[in-house]
Design a protein around this motif. Structure first.
Motif, PDB file in Angstrom:
ATOM      1  N   SER A  17       1.378  -0.729   0.049  1.00 60.19           N
ATOM      2  CA  SER A  17      -0.230  -0.001   0.160  1.00 60.19           C
ATOM      3  C   SER A  17       0.782   1.281  -0.021  1.00 60.19           C
ATOM      4  CB  SER A  17      -1.415   0.378   0.626  1.00 60.19           C
ATOM      5  OG  SER A  17      -0.088  -0.113   2.344  1.00 60.19           O
ATOM      6  N   VAL A  18       1.824   1.203   0.846  1.00 64.75           N
ATOM      7  CA  VAL A  18       3.211   2.913   0.965  1.00 64.75           C
ATOM      8  C   VAL A  18       3.843   2.276  -0.321  1.00 64.75           C
ATOM      9  CG1 VAL A  18       4.879   3.589   2.385  1.00 64.75           C
ATOM     10  CG2 VAL A  18       3.632   2.163   3.486  1.00 64.75           C
ATOM     11  N   ARG A  19       3.991   1.594  -0.940  1.00 66.27           N
ATOM     12  CA  ARG A  19       4.830   1.530  -2.279  1.00 66.27           C
ATOM     13  C   ARG A  19       3.564   1.861  -3.741  1.00 66.27           C
ATOM     14  NH1 ARG A  19       5.922  -4.326  -1.688  1.00 66.27           N
ATOM     15  NH2 ARG A  19       4.755  -4.341  -3.393  1.00 66.27           N
ATOM     16  N   ARG A  20       2.440   1.744  -3.577  1.00 62.00           N
ATOM     17  CA  ARG A  20       1.648   2.083  -4.840  1.00 62.00           C
ATOM     18  C   ARG A  20       0.920   3.267  -4.003  1.00 62.00           C
ATOM     19  NH1 ARG A  20      -2.980  -2.335  -4.868  1.00 62.00           N
ATOM     20  NH2 ARG A  20      -2.116  -3.970  -6.594  1.00 62.00           N
ATOM     21  N   GLN A  21       0.976   4.041  -2.950  1.00 57.54           N
ATOM     22  CA  GLN A  21       0.676   5.097  -3.160  1.00 57.54           C
ATOM     23  C   GLN A  21       2.165   6.331  -2.873  1.00 57.54           C
ATOM     24  OE1 GLN A  21       0.145   6.035   1.914  1.00 57.54           O
ATOM     25  NE2 GLN A  21      -0.135   8.017   0.938  1.00 57.54           N
ATOM     26  N   LEU A  22       3.437   6.060  -3.128  1.00 52.47           N
ATOM     27  CA  LEU A  22       4.641   6.783  -3.282  1.00 52.47           C
ATOM     28  C   LEU A  22       4.652   6.393  -4.463  1.00 52.47           C
ATOM     29  CD1 LEU A  22       6.332   6.680  -0.057  1.00 52.47           C
ATOM     30  CD2 LEU A  22       4.624   8.119  -0.643  1.00 52.47           C
ATOM     31  N   ARG A  23       4.282   5.173  -5.294  1.00 54.14           N
ATOM     32  CA  ARG A  23       4.671   5.079  -6.803  1.00 54.14           C
ATOM     33  C   ARG A  23       6.583   4.239  -6.532  1.00 54.14           C
ATOM     34  NH1 ARG A  23       2.090  10.303  -8.662  1.00 54.14           N
ATOM     35  NH2 ARG A  23      -0.037   9.906  -8.759  1.00 54.14           N
ATOM     36  N   LEU A  24       6.833   4.236  -5.455  1.00 58.24           N
ATOM     37  CA  LEU A  24       7.565   3.600  -5.923  1.00 58.24           C
ATOM     38  C   LEU A  24       8.312   2.310  -7.121  1.00 58.24           C
ATOM     39  CD1 LEU A  24       8.271   3.069  -1.957  1.00 58.24           C
ATOM     40  CD2 LEU A  24       9.210   4.715  -3.672  1.00 58.24           C
ATOM     41  N   VAL A  25       9.365   1.537  -7.022  1.00 57.77           N
ATOM     42  CA  VAL A  25       9.284   1.167  -8.115  1.00 57.77           C
ATOM     43  C   VAL A  25      10.284   0.705  -7.580  1.00 57.77           C
ATOM     44  CG1 VAL A  25       8.259   2.047 -10.024  1.00 57.77           C
ATOM     45  CG2 VAL A  25      11.024   2.265  -9.459  1.00 57.77           C
ATOM     46  N   PRO A  26      10.978  -0.882  -8.226  1.00 54.95           N
ATOM     47  CA  PRO A  26      12.262  -1.636  -7.867  1.00 54.95           C
ATOM     48  C   PRO A  26      13.979  -1.201  -8.145  1.00 54.95           C
ATOM     49  CG  PRO A  26      10.758  -3.075  -8.960  1.00 54.95           C
ATOM     50  CD  PRO A  26       9.788  -1.938  -9.221  1.00 54.95           C
ATOM     51  N   GLY A  27      14.029  -1.115  -7.507  1.00 53.07           N
ATOM     52  CA  GLY A  27      15.671  -0.493  -8.186  1.00 53.07           C
ATOM     53  C   GLY A  27      15.868   0.971  -7.935  1.00 53.07           C
ATOM     54  N   GLN A  28      14.725   1.820  -7.635  1.00 53.46           N
ATOM     55  CA  GLN A  28      14.548   3.481  -7.319  1.00 53.46           C
ATOM     56  C   GLN A  28      15.449   3.161  -5.953  1.00 53.46           C
ATOM     57  OE1 GLN A  28      10.599   4.640  -6.671  1.00 53.46           O
ATOM     58  NE2 GLN A  28      11.404   6.896  -5.831  1.00 53.46           N
ATOM     59  N   LYS A  29      15.783   4.311  -5.539  1.00 57.01           N
ATOM     60  CA  LYS A  29      16.726   5.142  -4.569  1.00 57.01           C
ATOM     61  C   LYS A  29      15.863   5.450  -3.348  1.00 57.01           C
ATOM     62  CE  LYS A  29      21.100   4.418  -6.546  1.00 57.01           C
ATOM     63  NZ  LYS A  29      21.385   2.857  -5.613  1.00 57.01           N
ATOM     64  N   VAL A  30      16.688   5.153  -1.811  1.00 59.32           N
ATOM     65  CA  VAL A  30      15.865   5.695  -1.595  1.00 59.32           C
ATOM     66  C   VAL A  30      16.734   7.266   0.203  1.00 59.32           C
ATOM     67  CG1 VAL A  30      13.543   4.940  -1.137  1.00 59.32           C
ATOM     68  CG2 VAL A  30      14.847   4.079   0.307  1.00 59.32           C
ATOM     69  N   VAL A  32      18.212   7.916   4.135  1.00 55.78           N
ATOM     70  CA  VAL A  32      17.410   6.695   5.312  1.00 55.78           C
ATOM     71  C   VAL A  32      18.004   8.001   6.104  1.00 55.78           C
ATOM     72  CG1 VAL A  32      18.155   5.127   6.599  1.00 55.78           C
ATOM     73  CG2 VAL A  32      17.452   4.864   4.488  1.00 55.78           C
ATOM     74  N   ILE A  33      16.880   8.417   6.855  1.00 51.57           N
ATOM     75  CA  ILE A  33      17.657   9.540   7.658  1.00 51.57           C
ATOM     76  C   ILE A  33      17.160   9.163   9.071  1.00 51.57           C
ATOM     77  CG2 ILE A  33      16.918  11.566   8.513  1.00 51.57           C
ATOM     78  CD1 ILE A  33      17.001  12.673   4.811  1.00 51.57           C
ATOM     79  N   ALA A  34      17.664   9.305  10.102  1.00 50.03           N
ATOM     80  CA  ALA A  34      17.516   8.655  11.183  1.00 50.03           C
ATOM     81  C   ALA A  34      17.452  10.331  11.691  1.00 50.03           C
ATOM     82  CB  ALA A  34      18.829   8.353  12.436  1.00 50.03           C
ATOM     83  N   PHE A  35      16.417  10.411  12.436  1.00 51.09           N
ATOM     84  CA  PHE A  35      15.545  11.076  13.089  1.00 51.09           C
ATOM     85  C   PHE A  35      15.326  11.213  14.403  1.00 51.09           C
ATOM     86  CE2 PHE A  35      12.705  14.800  13.026  1.00 51.09           C
ATOM     87  CZ  PHE A  35      13.811  15.889  13.121  1.00 51.09           C
ATOM     88  N   GLY A  36      15.819  11.955  14.881  1.00 51.93           N
ATOM     89  CA  GLY A  36      15.471  11.792  16.934  1.00 51.93           C
ATOM     90  C   GLY A  36      15.831   9.708  17.489  1.00 51.93           C
ATOM     91  N   ASP A  37      14.042   9.442  17.636  1.00 54.80           N
ATOM     92  CA  ASP A  37      14.020   7.884  17.656  1.00 54.80           C
ATOM     93  C   ASP A  37      13.270   7.834  16.599  1.00 54.80           C
ATOM     94  OD1 ASP A  37      11.487   8.672  18.482  1.00 54.80           O
ATOM     95  OD2 ASP A  37      11.882   8.053  20.465  1.00 54.80           O
ATOM     96  N   ARG A  38      13.080   8.488  15.013  1.00 60.40           N
ATOM     97  CA  ARG A  38      12.869   7.293  14.440  1.00 60.40           C
ATOM     98  C   ARG A  38      13.686   7.088  13.338  1.00 60.40           C
ATOM     99  NH1 ARG A  38       8.906  12.140  14.137  1.00 60.40           N
ATOM    100  NH2 ARG A  38       9.726  13.246  12.446  1.00 60.40           N
ATOM    101  N   ILE A  39      13.178   6.572  11.954  1.00 62.83           N
ATOM    102  CA  ILE A  39      14.038   6.230  10.750  1.00 62.83           C
ATOM    103  C   ILE A  39      13.173   6.416  10.039  1.00 62.83           C
ATOM    104  CG2 ILE A  39      14.915   4.756   8.998  1.00 62.83           C
ATOM    105  CD1 ILE A  39      15.604   2.556  11.611  1.00 62.83           C
ATOM    106  N   GLU A  40      13.316   7.827   8.644  1.00 59.60           N
ATOM    107  CA  GLU A  40      12.658   8.513   7.404  1.00 59.60           C
ATOM    108  C   GLU A  40      13.410   8.107   6.630  1.00 59.60           C
ATOM    109  OE1 GLU A  40      11.437  12.253   7.695  1.00 59.60           O
ATOM    110  OE2 GLU A  40      11.009  12.045   9.777  1.00 59.60           O
ATOM    111  N   PHE A  41      12.223   7.731   5.394  1.00 64.73           N
ATOM    112  CA  PHE A  41      12.808   6.970   4.006  1.00 64.73           C
ATOM    113  C   PHE A  41      12.182   7.678   3.001  1.00 64.73           C
ATOM    114  CE2 PHE A  41      13.079   2.974   6.709  1.00 64.73           C
ATOM    115  CZ  PHE A  41      13.991   2.144   6.101  1.00 64.73           C
ATOM    116  N   ILE A  42      13.236   8.565   2.152  1.00 65.11           N
ATOM    117  CA  ILE A  42      12.541   9.398   1.341  1.00 65.11           C
ATOM    118  C   ILE A  42      12.645   8.871   0.044  1.00 65.11           C
ATOM    119  CG2 ILE A  42      13.198  12.082   1.207  1.00 65.11           C
ATOM    120  CD1 ILE A  42      14.131  12.081   3.903  1.00 65.11           C
ATOM    121  N   PRO A  43      11.830   9.207  -0.597  1.00 68.39           N
ATOM    122  CA  PRO A  43      11.977   8.398  -2.372  1.00 68.39           C
ATOM    123  C   PRO A  43      12.852   9.629  -2.629  1.00 68.39           C
ATOM    124  CG  PRO A  43       9.947   8.162  -1.447  1.00 68.39           C
ATOM    125  CD  PRO A  43      10.568   8.946   0.107  1.00 68.39           C
TER     126      PRO A  43
END
Length: 69
Positions: A17-30, A32-43
């Motif tokens: 559901s997240v892949r579809r919403q963000l239109r992610l495709v195989p091989g796409q780079k994201v 990765v940011i450690a922000f406080g006590d969480r991890i964020e993936f930014i396409p």
């Protein structure tokens, strides 16, 4: 909100559901940011996709005299 499990190799699967919403495709780079006590993936998007995103932005502003050289 989706929940994922970290594999023994520290891998995670992004839910469909997240892949579809963000239109992610195989091989796409994201990014990765450690922000406080969480991890964020930014396409990361190709530069071509970003073209025109600032169209209509008002670039007029008053400058202070000492800014002009």
């Amino acid at each position: 909100m989706e929940t994922v499990t970290i594999s023994p190799k520290y891998q995670v699967v992004i839910p469909k559901s997240v892949r579809r919403q963000l239109r992610l495709v195989p091989g796409q780079k994201v990014q990765v940011i450690a922000f406080g006590d969480r991890i964020e993936f930014i396409p990361l998007k190709p530069a071509r996709e970003l073209r025109g995103m600032l169209r209509g932005l008002d670039t007029t502003f008053e400058r202070e005299r000492e800014d002009r050289a």
